[in-house]
Design an enzyme around this catalytic site. Structure first.
Site, short mmCIF file in Angstrom:
data_model
loop_
_atom_site.label_atom_id
_atom_site.label_comp_id
_atom_site.label_asym_id
_atom_site.label_seq_id
_atom_site.Cartn_x
_atom_site.Cartn_y
_atom_site.Cartn_z
N SER A 127 0.79 -1.23 0.00
CA SER A 127 0.00 0.00 0.00
C SER A 127 0.82 1.28 0.00
O SER A 127 0.24 2.37 -0.03
CB SER A 127 -0.95 0.01 1.20
OG SER A 127 -2.04 -0.86 0.96
N LYS A 130 0.00 3.84 -2.60
CA LYS A 130 -1.01 4.89 -2.47
C LYS A 130 -0.40 6.28 -2.32
O LYS A 130 -1.10 7.28 -2.46
CB LYS A 130 -1.93 4.57 -1.30
CG LYS A 130 -2.82 3.36 -1.60
CD LYS A 130 -3.48 2.80 -0.36
CE LYS A 130 -4.25 1.52 -0.74
NZ LYS A 130 -4.52 0.67 0.41
N SER A 184 -6.03 3.45 4.61
CA SER A 184 -5.45 2.66 3.53
C SER A 184 -6.53 1.96 2.72
O SER A 184 -6.42 0.76 2.38
CB SER A 184 -4.45 1.63 4.08
OG SER A 184 -3.59 1.16 3.07
#
Length: 349
Positions: A127, A130, A184
């Protein structure tokens, strides 16, 4: 009147002389032209000061990242890497031994490398992807846009990290970015991608183009959230480049620094509702203790089986100086936060 042979010979001789003179003149012109060309080439390749010098990929004045910095009198552009931390090899690994696959801590104020381990090795970012998703949205989107969540929000692994948005609900792009960075949310990532890029595929293309534009040449994205794909990779150093670019947008620091965030949104039925997102960063939630004289300002977490436990951190020392650190592929969250604490301890040395 008939022309005698003598006159004919004289005329032919005059014609030959004229032809010789023309040929000589033509040769002279060609010779001068040849000299001019040779002189120009010699000036360009030998005598003129070179515009750039080829060096290693991450050299400070690498033409891949910008042209070589020269004196102001030359009026040439400064290097793209002039204001970046630059490191080609491991640094500090003899003083601090970490088990994580890659790690770094950079002094953003002085552009100094305090620690570097395998920072150019291609690894899976989970993640931490992101950060780029947020960067592209901040660059090309309008934070005050109202975004109606589409069915794309469910086109993800249902067991993956989400911020629990549903089709038909309306949020601002700003709110979705908080859901993306704090909780997230993979569902938020998909919704942001469709709104800003028109489609997820086009948004991913924008992410890859942005990576190339900022010099993150060891990065390739396949999706907007970081769920595993063999062709979805980056490096610790490229994450630094992406993070550094995102910091140019003031709202980004707030996105990564909130422990919780409450969004007021409109449900599919038109009712005003609230949802609260909690940070996944254990330094912010207090689950992991921060090192002495260092304040963790914010960051981004990421975890998949293939990527391991990952964490990027923006921190500040007691004088307010900023530092950026990354750990990729720790074997567990316990190791991740323990080794990040060790890494941040390099700041006060």
């Amino acid at each position: 009147m008939a022309i005698s042979k003598r006159e004919q010979r004289e005329r032919r001789e005059k014609m030959r002389k004229k032809r010789r003179m023309k040929a000589t003149l033509l040769c002279g012109v060609l010779f001068l032209l040849f000299c001019a060309i040779i002189g120009s080439l010699l000036y360009f390749f030998k005598w003129r000061e070179p515009e750039i010098q080829l060096q290693s990929q991450f050299a400070l004045f690498d033409p891949v990242l910008g042209v070589e910095k020269t004196t102001l009198a030359s009026e040439r552009a400064a290097s793209f890497a002039e204001n970046l931390c630059v490191q080609n090899e491991n640094y500090g690994t003899d003083q601090l031994s970490l088990t994580s696959e890659a790690a770094e801590v950079f002094d953003l104020e002085n552009k100094e490398v305090l620690y570097a381990k395998n920072i150019h090795e291609r690894l899976y970012p989970a993640s931490l992807t992101k950060i780029m998703t947020a960067l592209v949205a901040l660059k090309y989107g309008n934070l005050d846009d109202e975004v109606v969540v589409g069915w794309e929000c469910e086109d993800i692994d249902p067991d993956s990290s989400i911020c629990e948005i549903d089709p038909g609900e309306t949020y601002t792009l700003r709110q979705l970015l908080y859901g993306l960075m704090i909780a997230s949310g993979n569902d938020a990532a998909m919704t942001i991608a469709v709104h800003v890029g028109g489609s997820v595929e086009n948004f991913v293309a924008m992410m890859n183009q942005e990576a190339m534009d900022i010099g993150a040449t060891n990065t390739h994205f396949v999706n907007v959230h970081g769920l595993h794909d063999d062709n979805h990779y980056t490096t610790a150093y490229d994450i630094y480049l992406i993070f550094q670019e995102a910091l140019k947008y003031d709202v980004f620091e707030d996105l990564i620094s909130q422990k919780t965030y409450t969004a007021t949104y409109t449900s599919a039925e038109g009712e005003q509702m609230e949802i609260t997102w909690n940070s996944t960063n254990q330094f912010l939630t207090g689950e992991s203790e921060q090192p002495e004289n260092v304040t963790v300002f914010g960051g981004k977490t990421g975890t998949t089986d293939e990527a391991g436990a990952c964490l990027s951190i923006l921190s500040k020392d007691e004088y307010g100086n900023s530092y950026f650190s990354v750990i990729l592929k720790a074997d567990s969250k316990v190791t991740l936060y323990s080794e990040m604490t060790e890494l941040l301890s390099q700041i006060k040395k």
